[in-house]
Structure formats: C-alpha cells, structure tokens
Motif scaffolding. Structure first.
Motif, mmCIF file in Angstrom:
data_model
loop_
_atom_site.group_PDB
_atom_site.id
_atom_site.type_symbol
_atom_site.label_atom_id
_atom_site.label_comp_id
_atom_site.label_asym_id
_atom_site.label_seq_id
_atom_site.Cartn_x
_atom_site.Cartn_y
_atom_site.Cartn_z
ATOM 1 N N ALA A 34 0.936 -1.121 0.278
ATOM 2 C CA ALA A 34 -0.324 -0.421 -0.257
ATOM 3 C C ALA A 34 0.754 1.299 0.146
ATOM 4 C CB ALA A 34 -1.134 0.096 1.281
ATOM 5 N N VAL A 35 1.967 1.176 0.442
ATOM 6 C CA VAL A 35 2.980 2.081 0.445
ATOM 7 C C VAL A 35 3.572 2.624 -0.651
ATOM 8 C CG1 VAL A 35 5.405 3.275 1.396
ATOM 9 C CG2 VAL A 35 3.447 2.144 3.196
ATOM 10 N N ILE A 36 3.872 1.770 -1.295
ATOM 11 C CA ILE A 36 4.510 1.585 -2.274
ATOM 12 C C ILE A 36 3.584 2.001 -3.775
ATOM 13 C CG2 ILE A 36 5.793 0.487 -5.117
ATOM 14 C CD1 ILE A 36 7.657 0.456 -1.901
ATOM 15 N N ALA A 37 1.670 1.836 -3.342
ATOM 16 C CA ALA A 37 1.673 2.202 -3.982
ATOM 17 C C ALA A 37 1.540 3.258 -4.331
ATOM 18 C CB ALA A 37 0.244 1.449 -4.227
ATOM 19 N N SER A 38 1.233 3.873 -2.551
ATOM 20 C CA SER A 38 0.981 5.493 -2.897
ATOM 21 C C SER A 38 2.372 6.381 -3.571
ATOM 22 C CB SER A 38 0.976 5.893 -1.328
ATOM 23 O OG SER A 38 1.396 5.709 -0.724
ATOM 24 N N LEU A 39 3.148 6.200 -3.587
ATOM 25 C CA LEU A 39 4.276 6.552 -4.532
ATOM 26 C C LEU A 39 3.857 6.793 -5.869
ATOM 27 C CD1 LEU A 39 7.485 4.773 -1.896
ATOM 28 C CD2 LEU A 39 5.674 6.849 -1.836
ATOM 29 N N ALA A 40 4.453 8.131 -5.878
ATOM 30 C CA ALA A 40 3.954 9.041 -8.046
ATOM 31 C C ALA A 40 4.964 7.716 -8.348
ATOM 32 C CB ALA A 40 5.223 9.820 -7.922
ATOM 33 N N GLY A 41 5.752 7.298 -7.762
ATOM 34 C CA GLY A 41 7.106 6.103 -8.624
ATOM 35 C C GLY A 41 6.198 4.949 -9.362
ATOM 36 N N PHE A 42 5.249 4.666 -8.688
ATOM 37 C CA PHE A 42 4.682 3.527 -9.013
ATOM 38 C C PHE A 42 3.651 3.182 -10.161
ATOM 39 C CE2 PHE A 42 0.365 0.829 -8.810
ATOM 40 C CZ PHE A 42 1.510 -0.373 -8.566
ATOM 41 N N ALA A 43 3.540 4.794 -10.267
ATOM 42 C CA ALA A 43 1.978 4.834 -11.305
ATOM 43 C C ALA A 43 2.624 4.436 -12.570
ATOM 44 C CB ALA A 43 2.009 6.530 -12.216
ATOM 45 N N ILE A 44 4.527 4.536 -13.069
ATOM 46 C CA ILE A 44 5.075 3.961 -14.174
ATOM 47 C C ILE A 44 5.239 2.743 -14.272
ATOM 48 C CG2 ILE A 44 7.078 3.896 -15.298
ATOM 49 C CD1 ILE A 44 7.515 6.869 -13.591
ATOM 50 N N ILE A 45 5.819 1.570 -13.088
ATOM 51 C CA ILE A 45 5.306 0.441 -12.694
ATOM 52 C C ILE A 45 4.000 0.224 -12.881
ATOM 53 C CG2 ILE A 45 5.554 -1.290 -10.667
ATOM 54 C CD1 ILE A 45 7.554 0.367 -9.416
ATOM 55 N N ASP B 36 1.284 0.987 -14.796
ATOM 56 C CA ASP B 36 1.153 0.989 -16.747
ATOM 57 C C ASP B 36 1.906 0.209 -17.140
ATOM 58 O OD1 ASP B 36 -0.442 3.438 -15.537
ATOM 59 O OD2 ASP B 36 0.862 4.992 -15.934
ATOM 60 N N ALA B 37 3.056 0.031 -16.378
ATOM 61 C CA ALA B 37 3.863 -1.078 -17.729
ATOM 62 C C ALA B 37 4.012 -2.073 -17.012
ATOM 63 C CB ALA B 37 5.299 -0.969 -16.650
ATOM 64 N N VAL B 38 3.538 -3.063 -16.075
ATOM 65 C CA VAL B 38 2.331 -4.132 -16.035
ATOM 66 C C VAL B 38 0.937 -4.213 -16.324
ATOM 67 C CG1 VAL B 38 1.456 -5.704 -13.386
ATOM 68 C CG2 VAL B 38 3.629 -3.959 -13.511
ATOM 69 N N LEU B 39 0.001 -3.060 -16.394
ATOM 70 C CA LEU B 39 -0.977 -3.060 -17.106
ATOM 71 C C LEU B 39 -1.572 -2.889 -18.264
ATOM 72 C CD1 LEU B 39 -3.065 -0.655 -14.284
ATOM 73 C CD2 LEU B 39 -3.395 -2.933 -14.841
ATOM 74 N N GLY B 40 -0.049 -2.338 -19.035
ATOM 75 C CA GLY B 40 0.311 -2.436 -20.670
ATOM 76 C C GLY B 40 0.753 -3.540 -20.302
ATOM 77 N N VAL B 41 1.515 -4.653 -20.370
ATOM 78 C CA VAL B 41 1.433 -5.822 -20.899
ATOM 79 C C VAL B 41 0.044 -6.803 -21.561
ATOM 80 C CG1 VAL B 41 2.036 -8.367 -20.191
ATOM 81 C CG2 VAL B 41 3.120 -6.207 -18.938
ATOM 82 N N SER B 42 0.318 -7.097 -22.744
ATOM 83 C CA SER B 42 -1.354 -7.793 -23.224
ATOM 84 C C SER B 42 -1.744 -6.819 -23.666
ATOM 85 C CB SER B 42 -0.855 -8.821 -23.260
ATOM 86 O OG SER B 42 -1.677 -9.408 -24.024
ATOM 87 N N PRO B 43 -2.314 -5.510 -23.292
ATOM 88 C CA PRO B 43 -3.121 -4.736 -23.179
ATOM 89 C C PRO B 43 -5.208 -5.339 -23.374
ATOM 90 C CG PRO B 43 -1.909 -4.147 -25.039
ATOM 91 C CD PRO B 43 -0.959 -5.087 -24.588
ATOM 92 N N GLY B 44 -4.668 -6.086 -25.049
ATOM 93 C CA GLY B 44 -6.229 -6.600 -25.632
ATOM 94 C C GLY B 44 -6.414 -7.878 -24.629
ATOM 95 N N ASN B 45 -5.191 -8.848 -23.744
ATOM 96 C CA ASN B 45 -5.317 -9.750 -22.777
ATOM 97 C C ASN B 45 -5.159 -9.268 -21.585
ATOM 98 O OD1 ASN B 45 -6.008 -11.926 -21.253
ATOM 99 N ND2 ASN B 45 -5.888 -13.231 -23.531
ATOM 100 N N PRO B 46 -6.425 -9.060 -20.448
ATOM 101 C CA PRO B 46 -6.109 -8.643 -19.199
ATOM 102 C C PRO B 46 -5.066 -9.971 -18.486
ATOM 103 C CG PRO B 46 -8.242 -8.491 -19.393
ATOM 104 C CD PRO B 46 -7.823 -8.176 -20.834
ATOM 105 N N LEU B 47 -5.908 -11.430 -18.396
ATOM 106 C CA LEU B 47 -5.344 -12.248 -18.005
ATOM 107 C C LEU B 47 -3.996 -11.889 -17.999
ATOM 108 C CD1 LEU B 47 -7.879 -15.090 -19.497
ATOM 109 C CD2 LEU B 47 -7.518 -14.047 -17.491
ATOM 110 N N ILE B 48 -2.971 -12.157 -18.943
ATOM 111 C CA ILE B 48 -1.745 -12.243 -19.444
ATOM 112 C C ILE B 48 -1.106 -11.083 -18.424
ATOM 113 C CG2 ILE B 48 0.145 -11.384 -20.771
ATOM 114 C CD1 ILE B 48 -1.389 -13.082 -23.209
ATOM 115 N N SER B 49 -1.659 -9.885 -18.451
ATOM 116 C CA SER B 49 -1.125 -9.102 -17.255
ATOM 117 C C SER B 49 -0.842 -9.044 -16.027
ATOM 118 C CB SER B 49 -2.194 -7.217 -17.804
ATOM 119 O OG SER B 49 -1.266 -6.269 -17.124
#
Length: 468
Positions: A335-346, A348-361
C-alpha cells in the motif's frame, strides 16, 4: 523517475534480506520507510506509516484473519488427533514402497486439499517419506520436491473449493467463490500433478541407472527443527474416521456456496450494514463455516481421546499469528509503494502488458510480486490491493468473467513464489535436513516451471473458450 528507482531498491532489499532470514514483520515497515525516504517524501514518513501502512495492514486482518485462524487450528487438530498420520499411513499401505513418490504426493495432496496447513503436512509426511524412499532406494534429495508437489501446487491454487488462503484472497475483490472456474482449475491440477509426477519419476530412474541410491545421510540432522513445532502421531485413528473432516471442509463449503447462500435473500442485511457487499463476502463465509464445522467435528468425535486438547487449541491459534501478520505486513508495504508517485510508472507498465488480454497482464503482476515477496499469498494480496479494481474493470471491458480472473490470479501467484528465499522452501529443506544445493533444482521444476505451464494453458483455454 527517482521515485521508481526508490521502489526498485526497496523491493530488492526486501527480497534479499528475507532470503537472509530477517522477519517480514520488521522488513516490511523498514523497506516501506526506505522507499519513502529515497523518494524525497521525508515529511510524509510518519503519516504514511500510521495512515497508509497500518490501515492496509488492519484492513487485511479484518478480511482474512478468521480463515488464517481456523485454518491453523484445523491443521493442528488434524495432526494431534492422529487423523493426518492415519490418512498418510493408509495411502502408504495401499500403494507401498514401489510407488513411493506417488504415495507421498497423494498423501500431501489429500491433506492440503482438506485444509491442513502445508507446514503441518510437511512435518507429518516427512518421516513416512524418508522410510519409503530409503526402502525403494530413491535419493533422499528428491523428498523435498515430492512433498512440495503434493503441498505447494495443485491443491493450493488449482483444485476447485480448496480452502487454501491463496484461493480465498481474490473473493472480495472479484465477488467470486472458492470454486471459481472449476473446469479450468481441474485441468491445471492435472497438468501440475501428472507432469510433476513424471518429472520426479524420471529423476528417480536416472539416479537408479547411475547407481546413486538413497545416499548416506546423518538423519540426526532432521531433528534440528524444534520438536514443539512437530506433530503428535501416537494416536490410532481409523482411516474412514480420519477422512471425514476433509470431506466436510469441501462438502460444507460447496453446500453453502451453491445451495444455501444462493437461496437466501440478504436484502435485510443492508439495513443493518449499509456498506456490506454480500456478493463479495459469501465465498469467505462459506469457507469459514466449513472450517468451523470440521474443527467442531474433530473435537467432539475425539473428545475422549484428547490427551491435551487445551494445548492443541492454543498451539493452533498461536500458529496462525505469524503467517497472518507476515502477509498483512507485506500488504501494508504494498500500500505504501502504491501511494508513491513512481508506482504509476510501474502500474502502467504492468497493465500495459498485453493490453488486449488482461489475463496475461494479471498473471505477470501476480507471479512477479509473489516472487519478490517469496510468498504466493503476500504477492497476491499486494497485487489485488493495488491493481484488483483495474483488472476487474479491464476484464469487464474485455468480456472476461471474474471467475476466470480469480483462477488465473491464484494459479499465477503459485509460480515464482517458491524462489530460493521463499520461507516455505527454507522450512521444508530444514525439516528434511537438506540444502538448496542438493534439492532446490527439483523443487523449482515442480513448483515454478510446471505450474507456469499450467498457467499458460489456462490462459489459452480461457481466452478461447471462456470460463468453465
């Protein structure tokens, strides 16, 4: 950008120090504080600790403490009543030393699927496995992988209805239940069991061809574990009686999940609890009721046979404290990590893995965080706490059922969770009196490589045919 580097540094230190044996109870808040300091938010350090870290920790306890408590209590009751050893003994008599590997895998699988803690199972089964492997002249170094296959894989993440905490964690996030995507879960379980069993048999045959045998071991080292943490197996218990509580755990869970709760009208509850989302809670309620019924059955039916019921109950209850607080601390860290500004980059990178298939992400996120924390439940909790709502929204947009998201999340969390710093792996090797050098390669094969094959198979089938 520097905030992202701060997160990576804290994660690497968390993983390294956990591997070195330092408790997560201290590491999680310390590494969270380090990430905040390196991010330059020094003034926010204490508010983030009290409001973000502790709120997330407390919220996790509110959701899952009953399952940790009852699961540990049930495992202790199964061990001290003699039920666990009776089941293991029956399977041993039926299959015998000629099928030593299969015997150990099935014994571990039956106990863990019935709700017995994997640590209790390891203590209960290891002495049996040792004698079977010695009699069959199979290398002792294969025992940890054999126990891990039966305890850490298909019964923990794949089989429908398993009361493992990993299978319960996605329920409030996705509004599912412990039987989510049962067909795909069974397919994943078959892959993990059959390929894992085949791998271990091939290793045993290769060792036999090379004349290796059981090996020469100082079995006295196996007593390095505190005997107070072990299991009492002195009581005799008939197999038919020993199997009943395991059947109750799955049966009562299924009864409430598919029979009683769907037939009930819970509208009246919202008048008293306006914030209650019943659909997100009934899956947890079913598991809690099933464990309570099974614990009560064990206590009442063996009432005259208990030598020290009070000690069993106390040990079971206390045995839940460290696992729940370890995992809750990891959730606070997340939760602390998620509250930091740098987490938005991480993120977005994770959610961007295979954007057409959220199962892979989702699978990438779950298994990566499980690997970093060395815990399937810890990684799963952190990922769902920070990204669960995003994945649910992505799944709805892609027409993917929450049940399929649930099953893929749990299966993926059971992938990289058993990297060398994993506490369960370290404990298992200690019980067996072996080292990473001797046994870890085979543990990794049956708990990482083969489960990841199962995840890929489920994602492929789920993408093509949906949840079933």
């Amino acid at each position: 950008m520097f905030s992202t580097a701060a997160i990576v540094i804290s994660l690497l230190l968390l993983m390294y120090l956990a591997y070195r044996g330092y408790t997560v109870l201290l590491l999680a808040p310390l590494m969270a504080t380090l990430a905040v300091l390196l991010s330059g938010d020094i003034v926010m350090m204490m508010p983030i600790y009290t409001q973000t870290f502790m709120s997330a920790l407390g919220g996790y306890l509110l959701k899952f403490f009953p399952i940790f408590l009852l699961g540990a209590l049930f495992g202790q009751l199964m061990a001290d009543s003699g039920a666990a050893s009776a089941i293991a003994g029956w399977i041993t008599r039926v299959l015998g030393e000629k099928h030593a590997i299969l015997t150990v895998v099935l014994a571990c699988g039956l106990l863990t699927y019935g709700g017995v803690s994997l640590f209790v199972v390891a203590f209960a089964i290891y002495p049996i496995a040792r004698e079977l492997f010695r009699a069959a002249d199979i290398p002792k170094r294969l025992i940890p992988a054999t126990i891990a296959l039966g305890s850490f894989t298909f019964t923990m993440t794949a089989l429908p209805g398993t009361p493992a905490i990993q299978n319960a964690i996605p329920i409030p996030y996705y509004g599912t239940n412990a039987f989510a995507a049962p067909g795909l879960g069974i397919i994943a379980a078959i892959i993990m069991f059959s390929v894992g069993w085949g791998w271990l048999n091939s290793r045993a045959r290769k060792a036999k061809a090379g004349g290796e045998g059981y090996g020469v071991h100082d079995e006295m080292q196996d007593t390095s574990i505190d005997p107070e943490e072990g299991v009492e197996t002195s009581r005799e218990m008939p197999f038919w009686l020993a199997i009943v509580p395991l059947v109750l755990v799955i049966g009562v869970n299924a009864l409430f999940t598919y029979g009683i709760f769907p037939a009930m009208d819970f509208a009246y509850l919202n008048a008293e609890f306006p914030d209650l989302e019943v659909a997100n809670q009934t899956g947890l309620w079913a598991i809690i009721i099933a464990l309570i019924v099974s614990c009560a059955w064990l206590i009442l039916t063996r009432l005259r046979h208990w030598q020290d019921l009070q000690n069993t109950l106390n040990r079971g209850a206390l045995g839940s404290m460290l696992p729940i607080f370890n995992t809750a601390s990891e959730v606070g860290y997340g939760a602390v990590i998620a509250s930091l500004a740098g987490f938005a980059i991480i993120r977005d990178a994770v959610l961007g893995v295979s954007p057409g298939n959220p199962l892979i992400s989702e699978a990438v996120a779950m298994t990566t965080l499980a690997g970093i924390t060395g815990s399937s439940s810890g990684g799963l909790s952190i990922a769902l706490e920070t990204l669960g709502s995003d994945y649910l929204q992505m799944a709805q947009q892609a027409g993917i059922s929450p049940e399929l998201m649930h099953r893929v999340a749990v299966l993926a969390a059971g992938g990289f969770d058993t990297l060398p710093h994993c506490g369960a792996v370290i404990t298992l090797l200690s019980i067996c009196g072996l080292t990473h050098r001797q046994s870890y390669l085979n543990i990794a094969m049956v708990t990482i490589a083969i489960p990841m094959l199962a995840v890929i198979s489920v994602i492929t089938l789920g993408t093509l045919f949906g949840s079933f």
